[in-house]
Scaffold this motif. Sequence first.
Motif, PDB file in Angstrom:
ATOM      1  N   ASP A 126       0.959  -1.149   0.060  1.00  0.00           N
ATOM      2  CA  ASP A 126       0.113  -0.180   0.119  1.00  0.00           C
ATOM      3  C   ASP A 126       0.942   1.080  -0.050  1.00  0.00           C
ATOM      4  O   ASP A 126       1.631   1.526   1.040  1.00  0.00           O
ATOM      5  CB  ASP A 126      -0.908   0.053   1.253  1.00  0.00           C
ATOM      6  CG  ASP A 126      -1.714   1.142   1.357  1.00  0.00           C
ATOM      7  OD1 ASP A 126      -1.762   1.949   0.412  1.00  0.00           O
ATOM      8  OD2 ASP A 126      -2.358   1.645   2.396  1.00  0.00           O
ATOM      9  N   GLU A 129       0.413   3.759   3.081  1.00  0.00           N
ATOM     10  CA  GLU A 129       1.164   3.432   4.300  1.00  0.00           C
ATOM     11  C   GLU A 129       2.689   3.522   4.387  1.00  0.00           C
ATOM     12  O   GLU A 129       3.388   3.555   5.265  1.00  0.00           O
ATOM     13  CB  GLU A 129       0.348   2.308   4.864  1.00  0.00           C
ATOM     14  CG  GLU A 129      -0.810   2.351   5.500  1.00  0.00           C
ATOM     15  CD  GLU A 129      -0.959   3.170   6.607  1.00  0.00           C
ATOM     16  OE1 GLU A 129      -0.070   3.125   7.425  1.00  0.00           O
ATOM     17  OE2 GLU A 129      -1.966   3.944   6.565  1.00  0.00           O
ATOM     18  N   ARG A 159      -7.092  11.709  11.529  1.00  0.00           N
ATOM     19  CA  ARG A 159      -7.812  11.003  10.657  1.00  0.00           C
ATOM     20  C   ARG A 159      -9.206  11.412  11.343  1.00  0.00           C
ATOM     21  O   ARG A 159      -9.957  11.647  10.602  1.00  0.00           O
ATOM     22  CB  ARG A 159      -7.754   9.627  10.713  1.00  0.00           C
ATOM     23  CG  ARG A 159      -6.790   9.233   9.656  1.00  0.00           C
ATOM     24  CD  ARG A 159      -6.815   7.835   9.312  1.00  0.00           C
ATOM     25  NE  ARG A 159      -6.233   7.069  10.375  1.00  0.00           N
ATOM     26  CZ  ARG A 159      -5.166   6.297  10.852  1.00  0.00           C
ATOM     27  NH1 ARG A 159      -4.258   6.892  10.058  1.00  0.00           N
ATOM     28  NH2 ARG A 159      -4.828   5.777  11.712  1.00  0.00           N
ATOM     29  N   ARG A 163     -12.371  13.700   8.981  1.00  0.00           N
ATOM     30  CA  ARG A 163     -13.502  13.018   8.992  1.00  0.00           C
ATOM     31  C   ARG A 163     -14.676  13.749   8.751  1.00  0.00           C
ATOM     32  O   ARG A 163     -14.966  14.514  10.006  1.00  0.00           O
ATOM     33  CB  ARG A 163     -13.611  11.492   9.393  1.00  0.00           C
ATOM     34  CG  ARG A 163     -12.616  10.745   9.404  1.00  0.00           C
ATOM     35  CD  ARG A 163     -13.144   9.309   9.848  1.00  0.00           C
ATOM     36  NE  ARG A 163     -14.308   8.882   9.237  1.00  0.00           N
ATOM     37  CZ  ARG A 163     -14.240   7.886   8.398  1.00  0.00           C
ATOM     38  NH1 ARG A 163     -13.188   7.316   7.881  1.00  0.00           N
ATOM     39  NH2 ARG A 163     -15.363   7.226   7.907  1.00  0.00           N
ATOM     40  N   GLU A 229      -1.002  15.590   6.702  1.00  0.00           N
ATOM     41  CA  GLU A 229      -2.546  15.148   5.966  1.00  0.00           C
ATOM     42  C   GLU A 229      -2.450  15.577   4.500  1.00  0.00           C
ATOM     43  O   GLU A 229      -2.749  14.879   3.484  1.00  0.00           O
ATOM     44  CB  GLU A 229      -3.567  15.600   6.496  1.00  0.00           C
ATOM     45  CG  GLU A 229      -3.995  14.890   7.702  1.00  0.00           C
ATOM     46  CD  GLU A 229      -4.878  13.520   7.534  1.00  0.00           C
ATOM     47  OE1 GLU A 229      -5.269  13.447   6.115  1.00  0.00           O
ATOM     48  OE2 GLU A 229      -4.691  12.468   8.060  1.00  0.00           O
ATOM     49  N   ASN A 233      -1.879  13.015   1.093  1.00  0.00           N
ATOM     50  CA  ASN A 233      -2.910  12.833   0.114  1.00  0.00           C
ATOM     51  C   ASN A 233      -2.407  13.400  -1.074  1.00  0.00           C
ATOM     52  O   ASN A 233      -2.902  12.608  -2.353  1.00  0.00           O
ATOM     53  CB  ASN A 233      -4.178  13.507   0.556  1.00  0.00           C
ATOM     54  CG  ASN A 233      -5.098  12.747   1.613  1.00  0.00           C
ATOM     55  OD1 ASN A 233      -5.307  11.765   1.367  1.00  0.00           O
ATOM     56  ND2 ASN A 233      -4.912  13.115   2.722  1.00  0.00           N
ATOM     57  N   LYS A 375     -11.396   9.415  -0.843  1.00  0.00           N
ATOM     58  CA  LYS A 375     -11.846   9.876   0.498  1.00  0.00           C
ATOM     59  C   LYS A 375     -12.830  10.841   0.350  1.00  0.00           C
ATOM     60  O   LYS A 375     -12.620  12.176   0.680  1.00  0.00           O
ATOM     61  CB  LYS A 375     -10.709  10.484   1.014  1.00  0.00           C
ATOM     62  CG  LYS A 375      -9.693   9.587   1.420  1.00  0.00           C
ATOM     63  CD  LYS A 375      -8.506  10.265   2.307  1.00  0.00           C
ATOM     64  CE  LYS A 375      -7.208   9.235   2.739  1.00  0.00           C
ATOM     65  NZ  LYS A 375      -6.253  10.149   3.439  1.00  0.00           N
ATOM     66  N   MET A 378     -13.641  12.547   3.694  1.00  0.00           N
ATOM     67  CA  MET A 378     -12.813  13.322   4.495  1.00  0.00           C
ATOM     68  C   MET A 378     -12.743  14.800   3.880  1.00  0.00           C
ATOM     69  O   MET A 378     -13.012  15.281   2.805  1.00  0.00           O
ATOM     70  CB  MET A 378     -11.272  12.813   4.282  1.00  0.00           C
ATOM     71  CG  MET A 378     -11.138  11.385   4.625  1.00  0.00           C
ATOM     72  SD  MET A 378     -10.983  11.434   6.362  1.00  0.00           S
ATOM     73  CE  MET A 378     -10.454   9.927   6.739  1.00  0.00           C
ATOM     74  N   HIS A 384      -7.897   6.240   0.357  1.00  0.00           N
ATOM     75  CA  HIS A 384      -7.617   5.687   1.671  1.00  0.00           C
ATOM     76  C   HIS A 384      -6.576   4.496   1.518  1.00  0.00           C
ATOM     77  O   HIS A 384      -5.430   4.436   2.338  1.00  0.00           O
ATOM     78  CB  HIS A 384      -8.655   4.921   2.303  1.00  0.00           C
ATOM     79  CG  HIS A 384      -9.804   5.769   2.829  1.00  0.00           C
ATOM     80  ND1 HIS A 384      -9.508   6.349   3.860  1.00  0.00           N
ATOM     81  CD2 HIS A 384     -10.916   6.032   2.245  1.00  0.00           C
ATOM     82  CE1 HIS A 384     -10.640   7.275   4.196  1.00  0.00           C
ATOM     83  NE2 HIS A 384     -11.524   7.009   3.193  1.00  0.00           N
ATOM     84  N   GLU A 385      -6.421   4.116   0.332  1.00  0.00           N
ATOM     85  CA  GLU A 385      -5.222   2.770   0.053  1.00  0.00           C
ATOM     86  C   GLU A 385      -4.967   2.939  -1.393  1.00  0.00           C
ATOM     87  O   GLU A 385      -5.751   3.495  -2.250  1.00  0.00           O
ATOM     88  CB  GLU A 385      -5.672   1.436   0.465  1.00  0.00           C
ATOM     89  CG  GLU A 385      -6.126   0.992   1.751  1.00  0.00           C
ATOM     90  CD  GLU A 385      -6.687  -0.243   2.031  1.00  0.00           C
ATOM     91  OE1 GLU A 385      -6.945  -0.923   0.806  1.00  0.00           O
ATOM     92  OE2 GLU A 385      -6.963  -0.660   2.816  1.00  0.00           O
TER      93      GLU A 385
END
Length: 390
Positions: A126, A129, A159, A163, A229, A233, A375, A378, A384-385
């Motif tokens: 991923d 991560e 997170r 959200r 963040e 992204n 997302k 968000m 997310h992955e």
Amino acid sequence: MARDGRCPFDPPPGLRAAGPVSRVRLWDGSSPWVVTRYADVRAVLSDPRFSADTDRPGFPHTSPGVAARRGRARSFINMDDPEHAAQRRLLTSDFVVRKVEAMRPRVQEVVDELIDAMLAGPKPVDLVEAFALPLPSLVICELLGVPYADRAFFHRAARTIVRQDTPPEESVRATEELLAYLGELADRKVAERGDDVLSRLVHEQLLPGALTREQVASMALLLLVAGHETTANMIALGTAALFEHPDQLALLRSGADPAVVAGAVEELLRYLTIVHLGRRRVALADVEVGGVTIRAGEGVIAAADVANRDGEAFADPDSLDITRRARHHVAFGYGVHQCLGQPLARVEMQVAFDALFRRIPDLAPVEPVERLPFKHDMIVYGVHELPVTW
């Protein structure tokens, strides 16, 4: 507004069709104005008659959680001048281009270490991560003076905060946990001064009484959350977008000139505009925007994602073209509240995209784009992955 699942990188079609200045309805039943034209967005964001103060009546909050925690972590991005300018000035020297450029070798070192670990480990992996999230997290931790070993805690709290569907009480609790953590860290800096931003704020502002402990913790919270963040992204979503545009990815891979990579970063910023819920303001006076009078006390949402697709500002705006001169985009905002950390974000993205595709030239997605978990839930858009292999 929902995006078109066939075009997950584009702004919601309903928002683009709404007109240059129109009413929208928010979660709380309020009806602020949304401004979508590039020239009008810049006009709103540079006009002091539009306030960024989230405590003012009529301010269009993005979610119940955001509204509930207003005032609990008040930082300069939610202030107006002169208070905004006074606090922002305390951090300006930490993010000037010259100082950030001096950090480029360290950013390169972090990027190479993360890629080494990816290449040495199992695949698929991923990318969020393994690469996109740890890079800006580690860099902002070193700059701010936050132990990277605590990342599981502040990633979870961040997170929760970003959200849109976080219940108000959980949003408040996560904010207060982060403030308490950063306040305690500031206390330790009194006796254990380091070469970091938080130490400098403690010794130059807190101890002389220029700032309170709460103000220092709030500034640190802003830098910590925004510092990882947004860039995380952008790296992940930008990689996904390049996978969908192989011609542009080929140009990036073949570009030994740093200017090619820098141009690609600016175009990705314009094309994706991950702050996708708009820059929000409330009118302090009656102001005409795009032929419409916005009354004092009415909320305004400057839709930067739609503005960055305005054909009057960018030719063929829905095409990703890394050779385009896109530096005048509004992905970082505009006016006095333009993103303080943009020089650091640019360096991180330039190093990341260059090294990632140069060192792993056959990097490829595992899943088709329509199966990626975007997302939509968000405040900051992304994935997310992003499973990748090579």
